[in-house]
Structures are given as structure tokens and as C-alpha cells.
Design an enzyme around this catalytic site. Structure first.
Site, PDB file in Angstrom:
ATOM      1  N   GLU A 298      -5.661  -5.899  10.643  1.00 42.54           N
ATOM      2  CA  GLU A 298      -4.122  -4.758  10.575  1.00 42.54           C
ATOM      3  C   GLU A 298      -4.594  -4.000  11.516  1.00 42.54           C
ATOM      4  O   GLU A 298      -5.150  -2.739  12.306  1.00 42.54           O
ATOM      5  CB  GLU A 298      -4.510  -3.858  10.023  1.00 42.54           C
ATOM      6  CG  GLU A 298      -3.985  -4.069   8.132  1.00 42.54           C
ATOM      7  CD  GLU A 298      -3.562  -2.977   7.047  1.00 42.54           C
ATOM      8  OE1 GLU A 298      -2.425  -3.717   6.815  1.00 42.54           O
ATOM      9  OE2 GLU A 298      -4.448  -2.027   7.657  1.00 42.54           O
TER      10      GLU A 298
ATOM     11  N   HIS B  54      -9.362   0.727   4.808  1.00 43.93           N
ATOM     12  CA  HIS B  54      -8.162   1.145   5.859  1.00 43.93           C
ATOM     13  C   HIS B  54      -8.240   1.520   6.881  1.00 43.93           C
ATOM     14  O   HIS B  54      -9.388   3.005   6.480  1.00 43.93           O
ATOM     15  CB  HIS B  54      -7.095   2.029   4.697  1.00 43.93           C
ATOM     16  CG  HIS B  54      -5.797   1.484   4.937  1.00 43.93           C
ATOM     17  ND1 HIS B  54      -5.582   2.305   6.421  1.00 43.93           N
ATOM     18  CD2 HIS B  54      -4.283   0.623   5.091  1.00 43.93           C
ATOM     19  CE1 HIS B  54      -3.726   2.524   6.466  1.00 43.93           C
ATOM     20  NE2 HIS B  54      -3.426   1.014   5.593  1.00 43.93           N
TER      21      HIS B  54
ATOM     22  N   SER C  90       2.935  -2.573  10.240  1.00 45.44           N
ATOM     23  CA  SER C  90       5.012  -2.847  10.446  1.00 45.44           C
ATOM     24  C   SER C  90       5.722  -4.334  10.345  1.00 45.44           C
ATOM     25  O   SER C  90       6.817  -4.067  10.895  1.00 45.44           O
ATOM     26  CB  SER C  90       5.642  -1.915  11.758  1.00 45.44           C
ATOM     27  OG  SER C  90       4.479  -1.121  12.331  1.00 45.44           O
TER      28      SER C  90
ATOM     29  N   ASN D  89       1.102  -1.125  -0.072  1.00 48.13           N
ATOM     30  CA  ASN D  89       0.654   0.484  -0.403  1.00 48.13           C
ATOM     31  C   ASN D  89       0.826   1.060   0.015  1.00 48.13           C
ATOM     32  O   ASN D  89       1.789   1.445   0.931  1.00 48.13           O
ATOM     33  CB  ASN D  89      -0.801  -0.003   1.289  1.00 48.13           C
ATOM     34  CG  ASN D  89      -1.475   1.651   1.361  1.00 48.13           C
ATOM     35  OD1 ASN D  89      -1.571   1.998   0.445  1.00 48.13           O
ATOM     36  ND2 ASN D  89      -2.367   1.963   3.118  1.00 48.13           N
ATOM     37  N   TRP D  90       0.666   1.897  -1.379  1.00 43.85           N
ATOM     38  CA  TRP D  90       1.559   3.360  -1.310  1.00 43.85           C
ATOM     39  C   TRP D  90       1.338   3.752  -0.106  1.00 43.85           C
ATOM     40  O   TRP D  90       1.946   5.170  -0.519  1.00 43.85           O
ATOM     41  CB  TRP D  90       2.402   3.085  -2.590  1.00 43.85           C
ATOM     42  CG  TRP D  90       3.079   2.711  -3.346  1.00 43.85           C
ATOM     43  CD1 TRP D  90       3.654   1.276  -3.217  1.00 43.85           C
ATOM     44  CD2 TRP D  90       3.570   2.336  -4.239  1.00 43.85           C
ATOM     45  NE1 TRP D  90       3.897   0.232  -3.514  1.00 43.85           N
ATOM     46  CE2 TRP D  90       4.326   1.438  -5.029  1.00 43.85           C
ATOM     47  CE3 TRP D  90       3.188   3.131  -5.522  1.00 43.85           C
ATOM     48  CZ2 TRP D  90       4.720   0.645  -6.094  1.00 43.85           C
ATOM     49  CZ3 TRP D  90       4.488   3.387  -6.647  1.00 43.85           C
ATOM     50  CH2 TRP D  90       5.035   2.126  -7.332  1.00 43.85           C
ATOM     51  N   LYS D  91      -0.204   4.498  -0.146  1.00 43.47           N
ATOM     52  CA  LYS D  91      -0.630   5.475   0.705  1.00 43.47           C
ATOM     53  C   LYS D  91      -0.449   5.951  -0.441  1.00 43.47           C
ATOM     54  O   LYS D  91      -0.312   6.525  -2.150  1.00 43.47           O
ATOM     55  CB  LYS D  91      -0.334   5.723   1.597  1.00 43.47           C
ATOM     56  CG  LYS D  91      -0.021   4.538   2.892  1.00 43.47           C
ATOM     57  CD  LYS D  91       0.501   4.286   3.597  1.00 43.47           C
ATOM     58  CE  LYS D  91       0.053   3.091   4.890  1.00 43.47           C
ATOM     59  NZ  LYS D  91       0.195   3.341   6.075  1.00 43.47           N
TER      60      LYS D  91
ATOM     61  N   GLY E  45       2.543  -0.676   4.619  1.00 40.81           N
ATOM     62  CA  GLY E  45       3.482  -0.270   3.711  1.00 40.81           C
ATOM     63  C   GLY E  45       4.096   0.249   3.640  1.00 40.81           C
ATOM     64  O   GLY E  45       4.568   0.490   3.223  1.00 40.81           O
ATOM     65  N   GLY E  46       4.679   1.230   4.851  1.00 44.55           N
ATOM     66  CA  GLY E  46       6.384   1.603   4.471  1.00 44.55           C
ATOM     67  C   GLY E  46       7.219   0.546   3.786  1.00 44.55           C
ATOM     68  O   GLY E  46       8.081   1.303   2.751  1.00 44.55           O
TER      69      GLY E  46
ATOM     70  N   GLY F  10       2.282   1.315  10.742  1.00 47.25           N
ATOM     71  CA  GLY F  10       2.612   2.668  10.552  1.00 47.25           C
ATOM     72  C   GLY F  10       3.597   3.536  12.012  1.00 47.25           C
ATOM     73  O   GLY F  10       4.327   4.059  11.984  1.00 47.25           O
TER      74      GLY F  10
ATOM     75  N   GLU G 204      -6.488   4.259   7.757  1.00 46.01           N
ATOM     76  CA  GLU G 204      -6.926   5.480   7.810  1.00 46.01           C
ATOM     77  C   GLU G 204      -7.559   6.411   6.708  1.00 46.01           C
ATOM     78  O   GLU G 204      -7.995   7.650   6.962  1.00 46.01           O
ATOM     79  CB  GLU G 204      -5.105   5.880   6.786  1.00 46.01           C
ATOM     80  CG  GLU G 204      -4.022   5.899   7.427  1.00 46.01           C
ATOM     81  CD  GLU G 204      -2.980   5.103   6.724  1.00 46.01           C
ATOM     82  OE1 GLU G 204      -2.710   5.764   5.466  1.00 46.01           O
ATOM     83  OE2 GLU G 204      -1.829   5.189   7.501  1.00 46.01           O
TER      84      GLU G 204
HETATM   85  C1  PEP Z   1      -0.387  -0.139   5.999  1.00 51.06           C
HETATM   86  O1  PEP Z   1      -0.858   1.129   5.892  1.00 51.06           O
HETATM   87  O2  PEP Z   1      -1.553  -1.179   5.840  1.00 51.06           O
HETATM   88  C2  PEP Z   1       0.569  -0.703   6.827  1.00 51.06           C
HETATM   89  C3  PEP Z   1       0.653  -1.907   7.221  1.00 51.06           C
HETATM   90  O3  PEP Z   1       1.479   0.134   6.887  1.00 51.06           O
HETATM   91  P1  PEP Z   1       2.825   0.365   7.531  1.00 51.06           P
HETATM   92  O4  PEP Z   1       3.439  -1.750   6.971  1.00 51.06           O
HETATM   93  O5  PEP Z   1       3.968   1.181   7.427  1.00 51.06           O
HETATM   94  O6  PEP Z   1       2.787  -0.014   9.229  1.00 51.06           O
END
Ligand code: PEP
Length: 249
Positions: free
Chosen positions: A166, A94, A212, A9-11, A233-234, A172, A96
Site C-alpha cells: 500500500e 496499516h 484508491s 478495510n472499513w477503518k 478503503g473508501g 485515501g 495509518e
Molecule cells: C486502505 O486504507 O487500506 C486503502 C487502500 O484505502 P483507500 O482504498 O481509500 O485508498
């Protein structure tokens, strides 16, 4: 049939040039696992990303969509618009989107219906807040999110659904659920599905963990029997890290 999937997920990251660069770096990586690979760039780069990965083992997916077919919804994108550029899969729910854009279980149920009407695949996200976990309510919260957004569906819909657990406190933040916490919740999610739809659907459901995940912890998390992959994500923004996670299976 349960699949292993690793979805990035590049957000709201990467303009066109960075998207091109990251995709070309992703293409240079070698996949040694059987996991399906998805990337979710922003709307503006979906078409370009889709075109650039046509010959590759990478599916380009959307991060969100609106439930309406078209009309006066300034700034929104519909399922048929995504389909018109070749996008078959959409991430919905998600945390967010829930936290910053007021998405609710009820509006998500509408989005789920719209995606399914267009025969799209859905990566459906949910998970508890830190306060829920501290008060021991994490299972009740997750069960309620799943029931409200998905339990109106017929069993046949589930072939188009992938679940992504999640925990909000792990997204994040650098804090990861322990492999045991992830396994316990994934087993609970499967049991919840089984109670309504029976053993086969529950057993076949792909359930991703997100929060994470990094090259250093992916193997241990993915080794758990009810964890079928990750929503990343990251670490999805670096080709090498992302493929280290893809290859952790
Ligand atoms: C996400 O945004 O779905 C996510 C899992 O982010 P991260 O891996 O950065 O925690």
C-alpha cells in the site's frame, strides 16, 4: 497456493446500525469471481458482523491487535480475544497505524509473532511514502519493512501470511499507483521473498495492492500477473462498488 483476495478495510467508520445495513447490502450482491472476500469492521462491531455473515462467503477480520496476551494495556485487544469471538484473520501494519499510533517494524514483528502463535492469518501491510518514491527509494523502503517485520519467521509461517503493498501516497488520496507501478513493486516483493525463502513460497504468496482502488481501475490493476487482489478503503463502504471490485477478477 496463491489466492485472489479482496479485503475491505472499513477503518473507523460505521456504528452498529450502519454495519448491519452495509452487511445486508453486501449479502444482496452477486459474486461472480473466485476472489475471497474479507471485511474489517471496527472492534465494537466484529462480533455482530461475524454472527451476521456466518452463512455467507464473507470473512470478518480485525483491523489491528496488540502483541500481548492480556494485562495492563488499556484500550487494546489481543489475539486470543479476537479468536474467542471467531476472528481468524487480522490486518497488521496499516500505514495509518504506523503514522498515527507509532507502530514500528519492531513492534509489528511482535504482533506478527503473537498472531501466528494463535494460528491467525495476517494481512501484513507496508508501503513507501511519497518522498521515498520521489527519491527513488521505494524498493529499499519496502524491502526493509518486509525484512524487519517478517524475515525472522520460519518458512512454514508464510502459509498464514498475505502481503498488502500500500503506497502511502495512494491511500485515501484518489491517486492510484499505475498498474505498471503496482506490478513492478509486486514482482520486486516476490523476488525479495524468493531471496530468503525460495521460489515456491514466493510464488505462492498472495500479494494485494491497496491505494484508491475503485470499480473503474480494479480490472486493470488486477490483470497484472503479480497482483493477487486488493485491500480497499473508501470503496469498501459501498456494497455495489465493493462487489464491482471483487468481481473485477
Ligand atoms: C486502505 O486504507 O487500506 C486503502 C487502500 O484505502 P483507500 O482504498 O481509500 O485508498
Amino acid at each position: 497456493m496463491r489466492k485472489n483476495i479482496v479485503a475491505g478495510n472499513w477503518k473507523m467508520n460505521n456504528g452498529l446500525i450502519q454495519t448491519e445495513t452495509l452487511i445486508s447490502e453486501l449479502k444482496q450482491q452477486t459474486k461472480t469471481s473466485n476472489a475471497e472476500v474479507m471485511i474489517a469492521p471496527t472492534f465494537t462491531n466484529l462480533w455482530h458482523a461475524f454472527q451476521s455473515t456466518r452463512q455467507d462467503d464473507i470473512e470478518v477480520v480485525a483491523q489491528n491487535m496488540h502483541f500481548a496476551e492480556n494485562g495492563a494495556y488499556t484500550g487494546e485487544v489481543s489475539a486470543s480475544m479476537l479468536k474467542s469471538i471467531g476472528i481468524q484473520t487480522v490486518i497488521l501494519g496499516h500505514s495509518e497505524r504506523r503514522a498515527y499510533f507509532n507502530e514500528t517494524d519492531e513492534s509489528l514483528a511482535q504482533k506478527v509473532d503473537a498472531a501466528l502463535e494463535h494460528d491467525m492469518r495476517i494481512v501484513f501491510c507496508f508501503g513507501e511514502e511519497l518522498s521515498d518514491r520521489k527519491s527513488g527509494n521505494e524498493e529499499a523502503v519496502v524491502e526493509s519493512q518486509i525484512k524487519k517485520a517478517l524475515f525472522h519467521l520460519d518458512a512454514s509461517a508464510y502459509k498464514n501470511i498475505v502481503l498488502a503493498y500500500e503506497p502511502v501516497w495512494a491511500i485515501g488520496t484518489g491517486e492510484t499507483a499505475s498498474p505498471e507501478q503496482a506490478q513492478d513493486m509486486h514482482a520486486f516483493i516476490r523476488k525479495t521473498l524468493e531471496s530468503k525463502y525460495g521460489h515456491t513460497i514466493a510464488d505462492d504468496m498472495t500479494i494485494l495492492y491497496g491505494g484508491s482502488v475503485k470499480p473503474g481501475n480494479a480490472k486493470e490493476i488486477f490483470s497484472k500477473p503479480d497482483v493477487d487482489g486488493g485491500l480497499i478503503g473508501g470503496a469498501a463502504l459501498k456494497a455495489e462498488d465493493f462487489y464491482a471490485i471483487v468481481n473485477a477478477f
